[in-house]
Design a protein around this motif. Sequence first.
Motif, PDB file in Angstrom:
ATOM      1  N   PRO A  20      -1.509  -3.044  -6.690  1.00 24.57           N
ATOM      2  CA  PRO A  20      -0.147  -2.820  -6.161  1.00 24.57           C
ATOM      3  C   PRO A  20       0.208  -3.721  -4.989  1.00 24.57           C
ATOM      4  O   PRO A  20       1.320  -4.265  -4.931  1.00 24.57           O
ATOM      5  CB  PRO A  20      -0.180  -1.342  -5.738  1.00 24.57           C
ATOM      6  N   ILE A  21      -0.752  -3.900  -4.090  1.00 22.35           N
ATOM      7  CA  ILE A  21      -0.442  -4.733  -2.923  1.00 22.35           C
ATOM      8  C   ILE A  21      -0.298  -6.202  -3.327  1.00 22.35           C
ATOM      9  O   ILE A  21       0.627  -6.901  -2.896  1.00 22.35           O
ATOM     10  CB  ILE A  21      -1.511  -4.542  -1.840  1.00 22.35           C
ATOM     11  N   ALA A  22      -1.245  -6.652  -4.185  1.00 19.92           N
ATOM     12  CA  ALA A  22      -1.119  -8.031  -4.667  1.00 19.92           C
ATOM     13  C   ALA A  22       0.181  -8.206  -5.451  1.00 19.92           C
ATOM     14  O   ALA A  22       0.855  -9.256  -5.358  1.00 19.92           O
ATOM     15  CB  ALA A  22      -2.330  -8.390  -5.537  1.00 19.92           C
ATOM     16  N   GLY A  23       0.540  -7.157  -6.213  1.00 20.03           N
ATOM     17  CA  GLY A  23       1.804  -7.222  -6.949  1.00 20.03           C
ATOM     18  C   GLY A  23       2.988  -7.296  -6.006  1.00 20.03           C
ATOM     19  O   GLY A  23       3.958  -8.030  -6.251  1.00 20.03           O
ATOM     20  N   ALA A  24       2.925  -6.525  -4.910  1.00 21.50           N
ATOM     21  CA  ALA A  24       4.030  -6.584  -3.928  1.00 21.50           C
ATOM     22  C   ALA A  24       4.142  -7.973  -3.324  1.00 21.50           C
ATOM     23  O   ALA A  24       5.247  -8.509  -3.152  1.00 21.50           O
ATOM     24  CB  ALA A  24       3.800  -5.540  -2.836  1.00 21.50           C
ATOM     25  N   ILE A  25       2.972  -8.562  -3.005  1.00 20.65           N
ATOM     26  CA  ILE A  25       2.996  -9.925  -2.453  1.00 20.65           C
ATOM     27  C   ILE A  25       3.592 -10.894  -3.472  1.00 20.65           C
ATOM     28  O   ILE A  25       4.441 -11.738  -3.149  1.00 20.65           O
ATOM     29  CB  ILE A  25       1.568 -10.357  -2.058  1.00 20.65           C
ATOM     30  N   VAL A  73      -5.055   1.498  -7.665  1.00 21.32           N
ATOM     31  CA  VAL A  73      -4.133   2.110  -6.697  1.00 21.32           C
ATOM     32  C   VAL A  73      -4.018   1.333  -5.401  1.00 21.32           C
ATOM     33  O   VAL A  73      -3.189   1.677  -4.560  1.00 21.32           O
ATOM     34  CB  VAL A  73      -4.550   3.561  -6.363  1.00 21.32           C
ATOM     35  N   PHE A  74      -4.807   0.291  -5.227  1.00 18.53           N
ATOM     36  CA  PHE A  74      -4.741  -0.419  -3.946  1.00 18.53           C
ATOM     37  C   PHE A  74      -4.563  -1.929  -4.125  1.00 18.53           C
ATOM     38  O   PHE A  74      -3.559  -2.503  -3.719  1.00 18.53           O
ATOM     39  CB  PHE A  74      -5.993  -0.122  -3.127  1.00 18.53           C
ATOM     40  N   TRP A  75      -5.564  -2.562  -4.741  1.00 23.09           N
ATOM     41  CA  TRP A  75      -5.540  -4.027  -4.756  1.00 23.09           C
ATOM     42  C   TRP A  75      -4.385  -4.566  -5.607  1.00 23.09           C
ATOM     43  O   TRP A  75      -3.643  -5.441  -5.162  1.00 23.09           O
ATOM     44  CB  TRP A  75      -6.876  -4.582  -5.268  1.00 23.09           C
ATOM     45  N   LEU A 121     -10.817   2.523  -9.494  1.00 22.48           N
ATOM     46  CA  LEU A 121      -9.695   3.263  -8.909  1.00 22.48           C
ATOM     47  C   LEU A 121      -8.956   2.425  -7.858  1.00 22.48           C
ATOM     48  O   LEU A 121      -7.718   2.365  -7.856  1.00 22.48           O
ATOM     49  CB  LEU A 121     -10.208   4.569  -8.276  1.00 22.48           C
ATOM     50  N   LEU A 122      -9.740   1.807  -6.969  1.00 22.03           N
ATOM     51  CA  LEU A 122      -9.067   1.019  -5.933  1.00 22.03           C
ATOM     52  C   LEU A 122      -8.339  -0.184  -6.525  1.00 22.03           C
ATOM     53  O   LEU A 122      -7.297  -0.614  -6.009  1.00 22.03           O
ATOM     54  CB  LEU A 122     -10.077   0.563  -4.878  1.00 22.03           C
ATOM     55  N   SER A 123      -8.906  -0.735  -7.587  1.00 18.55           N
ATOM     56  CA  SER A 123      -8.187  -1.832  -8.231  1.00 18.55           C
ATOM     57  C   SER A 123      -6.826  -1.372  -8.724  1.00 18.55           C
ATOM     58  O   SER A 123      -5.847  -2.109  -8.644  1.00 18.55           O
ATOM     59  CB  SER A 123      -9.002  -2.390  -9.409  1.00 18.55           C
ATOM     60  N   LEU A 136     -15.147   3.740  -8.106  1.00 17.16           N
ATOM     61  CA  LEU A 136     -14.339   3.401  -6.934  1.00 17.16           C
ATOM     62  C   LEU A 136     -13.684   2.027  -7.087  1.00 17.16           C
ATOM     63  O   LEU A 136     -12.508   1.827  -6.725  1.00 17.16           O
ATOM     64  CB  LEU A 136     -15.211   3.438  -5.679  1.00 17.16           C
ATOM     65  N   VAL A 137     -14.474   1.082  -7.637  1.00 17.78           N
ATOM     66  CA  VAL A 137     -13.909  -0.250  -7.878  1.00 17.78           C
ATOM     67  C   VAL A 137     -12.718  -0.154  -8.820  1.00 17.78           C
ATOM     68  O   VAL A 137     -11.643  -0.740  -8.589  1.00 17.78           O
ATOM     69  CB  VAL A 137     -14.990  -1.193  -8.451  1.00 17.78           C
TER      70      VAL A 137
END
Lengths: 245, 237
Positions: free
Chosen positions: A29-34, A25-27, A21-23, A18-19
């Motif tokens: 991409p969002i950090a990249g967007a920021i 697909v979640f953390w 996968l979330l890294s 889970l760590v």
Amino acid sequence: MTLDWWGLGLQAINVLILVWLLSRVFWRPIAGAITRRQDAAQAMLEEGKTAQAKADAALAEVAETRAGIAAEREAILADAKATADKVAKAALKDAQTKADAMIAAARTAIDRDRNTARKENATRAAELSVEIAARLLGRFNTPAVQATFLSQLVEAIAGMSASDRTALIASADDIEIITATNPEDEERAKIEQAVKDALDGTPSVRLVTDPDLIAGLELRSGHFVLHNSWRADLENILKEVESAA
Amino acid sequence: MNSPLDSTVLFQIGPVPITQAIVTTWAIMAILVIGAFVLTRRLDLRPTRRQAALELMVATLDTQITETTGAAPAPYRGFIGTLFVFILVANWSSLVPGVDPPTAQLETDAALAVLVFLSVIWFGIRAGGVGGWLKTFAAPNPVMIPLNILQSLTRVFSMFVRLFGNVMSGVFVIGIVASLAGLLVPIPLMALDLLTGLVQAYIFAVLAMVFITSAVEDGARTQPNIDLAPSPTKKDS
């Protein structure tokens, strides 16, 4: 109480997956967007600074151009003023020259008119004087004066050259003796005799009266005039006066 | 009512018993991964409200990590954030009727504690090397080596027990009250259980972060070239 080691291991693997996968697909991409937004904002700031710098440079260039335009305007104005002054001076000088020429021409014309008028006045004065003198002298046309003129005529004839006298005698038919007044017969005969004597007696003369002579005797032929009168004297005086004027 | 310490085996895969907690964990994983994938499909420079909320969550997590540890958040964001989200969702899964939260089982909490223990070792070795990490046990002097080793075990054990005790007790109390007083009476307790689940997830994540940072800082002291201070120009991608 027992611990399910299989379950523990499975749950640990599950959380690890889970760590991971979330890294992905979640953390990230969002950090990249920021991060991308921060980069974009930074780029916009840099672009804004660049645009500001360009605007400042353009403003400075405009100010410089404006200063150049002002200087050029001042130069053009100064040049135009100098040209206008030059043209004005030239025009003034030309006008002054023309005015001087006109003044000189006017003075010349005035002098000429003055001289002409003076001459005319002198001529008229001389003529008037001659007229006055003629009238005055007309009062003194006495027999004595007439005798004097006769003697002067005789002397003049005697003073003529032989050739002139011969030519005069050759045209004796046309010889006239002009008198100012119609003389008496005795006087007429005396005059005719005196002239004949002066011309050696051969020609025949006719006595003609002309009051314009004022006083005196004149001898005329077709080609000859012997002046001997106050009229002739006055005309001579008048010519001399006019020549002197 | 079954004992909360017992695990209900749903089926076997060879020698591995698949309990309800594992299946629930898989379901939570699936929900989280699919939800994250769906939520992060269209990220743009002009954020929507959804994207702004997600970014706010990540920014808050980063701020929390930075304020807690003073370190740059990027290396720890994935592990700490996933721990927090998973524990929170697992704790709140008790709201779904018929579902027992995985964190109410010993194996799940023990697995989380083991992962924190291993992550402390991993980040400590990565920061200061094996020697630097081993030297942390001799701080402030070698006499403290046994106590430090014991501390590294007991603090993780305390995390595991704290999380398990709180969640399990909440589920147990709600179950007892529901069996005694019907459906409406447990609602305040369930609301309290929501708060408890949030607080426990937060505590577990913060403590994990503190333990990891402690190991990283101790290891970094033996490696003077390593800078733990967050760099403002460092990209957190």
